[in-house]
Design an enzyme around this catalytic site. Structure first.
Site, PDB file in Angstrom:
ATOM      1  N   GLU A   1     -11.242  56.091 -19.754  1.00 38.23           N
ATOM      2  CA  GLU A   1     -11.237  56.466 -21.167  1.00 38.23           C
ATOM      3  C   GLU A   1     -11.274  57.996 -21.301  1.00 38.23           C
ATOM      4  O   GLU A   1     -10.822  58.543 -22.301  1.00 38.23           O
ATOM      5  CB  GLU A   1     -12.435  55.833 -21.876  1.00 38.23           C
TER       6      GLU A   1
ATOM      7  N   HIS B   1     -13.819  40.071   1.587  1.00 42.34           N
ATOM      8  CA  HIS B   1     -13.266  38.725   1.756  1.00 42.34           C
ATOM      9  C   HIS B   1     -12.224  38.436   0.684  1.00 42.34           C
ATOM     10  O   HIS B   1     -11.880  37.276   0.452  1.00 42.34           O
ATOM     11  CB  HIS B   1     -14.395  37.689   1.688  1.00 42.34           C
TER      12      HIS B   1
ATOM     13  N   LYS C   1      -8.870  49.658 -32.873  1.00 44.28           N
ATOM     14  CA  LYS C   1      -9.856  49.289 -33.894  1.00 44.28           C
ATOM     15  C   LYS C   1      -9.166  49.159 -35.264  1.00 44.28           C
ATOM     16  O   LYS C   1      -9.398  48.212 -36.003  1.00 44.28           O
ATOM     17  CB  LYS C   1     -10.968  50.342 -33.978  1.00 44.28           C
TER      18      LYS C   1
HETATM   19  C1  G6Q Z   1     -16.795  55.425 -25.738  1.00 45.52           C
HETATM   20  C2  G6Q Z   1     -15.877  54.914 -26.737  1.00 45.52           C
HETATM   21  C3  G6Q Z   1     -16.050  53.454 -27.066  1.00 45.52           C
HETATM   22  C4  G6Q Z   1     -17.250  53.169 -27.957  1.00 45.52           C
HETATM   23  C5  G6Q Z   1     -17.172  51.729 -28.463  1.00 45.52           C
HETATM   24  C6  G6Q Z   1     -18.333  51.380 -29.354  1.00 45.52           C
HETATM   25  O1  G6Q Z   1     -16.833  56.561 -25.371  1.00 45.52           O
HETATM   26  O2  G6Q Z   1     -15.925  55.706 -27.859  1.00 45.52           O
HETATM   27  O3  G6Q Z   1     -16.156  52.668 -25.905  1.00 45.52           O
HETATM   28  O4  G6Q Z   1     -18.442  53.383 -27.274  1.00 45.52           O
HETATM   29  O5  G6Q Z   1     -15.964  51.547 -29.134  1.00 45.52           O
HETATM   30  O6  G6Q Z   1     -18.417  52.258 -30.429  1.00 45.52           O
HETATM   31  P1  G6Q Z   1     -19.685  52.277 -31.338  1.00 45.52           P
HETATM   32  O7  G6Q Z   1     -20.862  52.648 -30.506  1.00 45.52           O
HETATM   33  O8  G6Q Z   1     -19.390  53.277 -32.402  1.00 45.52           O
HETATM   34  O9  G6Q Z   1     -19.842  50.883 -31.884  1.00 45.52           O
END
Ligand code: G6Q
Length: 552
Positions: A353, A384, A512
């Protein structure tokens, strides 16, 4: 800024790759009996051996020049001093401040933050202690026996990984559960064996807008309300960690039950903040402090050690050597400690990410390869399974192997066998087995000539497969903190060289938004025509069958 591929060190590395690519590591070891001493570093309990890599002293010198010419040290200083280096989100990157217990003030974007950090950490510890000592009571005056952390991505993977890794340091009459998946199976399976009277939920969401987390949180609230009767008791079973206090209050969390985080902590770097509440409940304040301390020591090392002795810098440069010059597509992370079974998944997010990006810090498309595909599993189990490809496949997969020298509950027969495996694997990957060696081995076994010649090609191992090995005394909180911070800073250095912003995640944001729009369409239950024909077809097929499976 000079383009990466125009830097003198980059061009010299390209030539150096052409000159050295056919040298086998066997030769390198044969020529230099000091290779292990030369190419290994130690920090406290952690030994980092990088001698089984396709590098010479000249390779390392050129890679270090690349780090200098791409001003890794400059960006590092800008991060530690709280500048807005996450420029696409206008944010500082201050996760290191969360583990800095010195009296020195810390600033993010010019605003003092160390006092707030301390206040919030004290609140987290206070709540955790109340739960651990059975003084936090549910609506029927029974102590809490189960804590469920509802969160996803950065609000899940770090706390889950650490809680599993530090299992031996955890309180045993309290269970910590993690629910992340929007698929109802996850929360249903978790709640199946729980009692609302003795269960506490942590809604962990930095934004408090993430669909997955909010849908699970609503289900959890409804599950509680079946037993609680009155909303006024909810606060005994519901707390939140977020930077969006307003939304959490609107959801029904009492303000005093909300633990704050800040925009200068990225989700995937947030386990050190109040997002780590479930960890503190599991392992206690003292152990959490040791986790922070371990990470802080690596922060200091990363900030002050010369580049050639700097573990995260060396880890990063070796990764760049394979990624950009050998064109290796992936890396494997292979812990030999069962409690680290979520470590590869955690790093997968941290790395992919952060550096899975194709646009540089000036907004231009890059013309070089960036973050690798990271995968991994427990080493022993993988031997394995997919090690076959590592040994004899056609792809180059550099691997990190990690193992404790001893265990919290060490059983010598287990542990010696375990260690013999990691040593054997790194040696076999490096040495391989030549045709002559295979022939001699099969001849000694008395295999008839014809059978031997038929089998021979299959038993040859090319070797020359690179590994880094990390040995640490035992996986205690401090060591784990150090290991995580080493990888965090490795990712930082690679992002700096590739000229990326490692701290935004627009790719995650896109998903999202799109899912929210399609959910609206699904809820109206009328056939859609506004997508491509595949997506229209899938949505409409789902809608046509939905009433059969889902009477709602
Ligand atoms: C991490 C990303 C992503 C995030 C999740 C949850 O660096 O931004 O993995 O942590 O999408 O987001 P919220 O904590 O805002 O619910």
């Amino acid at each position: 800024m000079t383009k990466l591929t125009n830097l003198p060190a980059w061009q010299q590395l390209q030539q150096h790759y052409e000159d050295t690519k056919d040298i086998h590591m066997r030769e390198m070891f044969a020529q230099d009996s000091q290779r292990f001493e030369k190419f290994s570093l130690k920090l406290n309990d952690i030994l980092f051996d990088y001698s089984k890599n396709r590098v010479t002293q000249e390779t390392m010198d050129l890679l270090l020049q690349l780090a200098e010419q791409s001003d890794v040290a400059g960006l590092r200083e800008r991060m530690f001093s709280g500048e807005t280096i996450n420029h696409t989100e206008h944010r500082a990157v201050m996760h290191a401040a969360l583990r800095n217990k010195s009296e020195e003030p810390a600033y993010a974007n010019g605003v003092r933050i160390d006092e707030e950090i301390k206040t919030e950490l004290d609140r987290v510890k206070f709540l955790a202690e109340k739960i651990r000592s059975r003084h936090w009571l549910g609506h029927s005056n029974q102590p809490i026996t189960d804590v469920v952390n509802i969160g996803i991505g950065g609000s899940n993977l770090g706390p889950l990984m650490v809680t599993e890794a530090l299992h031996p340091y955890s309180i045993h009459d309290l269970e910590i559960h993690y629910v992340s998946n929007l698929d109802e199976n996850h929360i249903n399976n978790t709640l199946e064996s729980l009692n609302p009277d003795t269960t506490l939920f942590i809604i962990a969401s930095k934004s408090f807008t993430t669909q997955d987390t909010l849908v699970n949180a609503v289900t959890a609230k409804e599950w509680l309300m079946q037993k609680l009767h009155s909303e006024s008791d909810l606060h005994k079973h519901l707390v939140a960690v977020t930077s969006n206090v307003k939304m959490a209050v609107e959801f029904g969390v009492k303000e005093e039950n909300i633990f704050k985080m800040w925009d200068w902590v990225g989700g995937r770097y947030s386990l050190w903040s109040a997002i780590g509440l479930s960890i503190v409940i599991a392992i206690g304040a003292e152990n959490f402090d040791a986790l922070l301390e371990g990470a802080h020591e690596v922060d200091d090392h990363f900030r002050t050690a010369p580049l050639e002795q700097n573990i995260p810098v060396i880890m990063a440069l070796i990764g760049i050597w394979y990624n950009n010059f050998y064109n290796a597509e992936s890396i494997a992370v292979l812990p030999y400690d069962q409690n680290m079974h979520r470590f590869p998944a955690y790093l997968q997010q941290a790395d992919m990410e952060s550096n899975g990006k194709g646009c540089d810090r000036e907004g231009a498309s890059v013309d070089y390869s960036t973050g690798p595909i990271l995968f991994g599993e427990i080493g022993i189990a993988s031997q394995h399974a997919f090690y076959q490809l590592l040994h004899q496949g056609t792809k180059l997969v550099p691997a990190d192997m990690l193992a404790p020298i001893s265990n919290y509950h060490c059983i010598a027969t287990h542990h010696r066998a375990l260690m013999s495996n990691i040593f054997a694997q790194t040696e076999a990957l490096m040495m391989g087995k030549t045709e002559d060696e295979v022939r001699a081995e099969l001849t000694q076994q008395g295999m008839p000539e014809k059978e031997l010649e038929d089998l021979l090609p299959y038993k040859i191992f090319p070797g020359n497969r690179p590994t880094n090995t990390f040995l640490f005394y035992t996986l205690d909180p401090k060591t784990l903190g150090s290991l995580i911070a080493m990888y965090e800073h490795k990712i930082f250095v690679q992002g700096a060289v590739w000229n990326l912003n490692s701290f935004d995640q627009w790719g995650v944001e896109l998903g999202k938004v799109l899912a929210r729009n399609i959910l609206d369409e699904i809820n109206t239950a009328t056939p859609v025509t506004n997508h491509d024909c595949s997506t229209n077809g899938l949505i409409n097929y789902y809608l046509s069958l939905k009433p059969i499976k889902d009477p709602n």
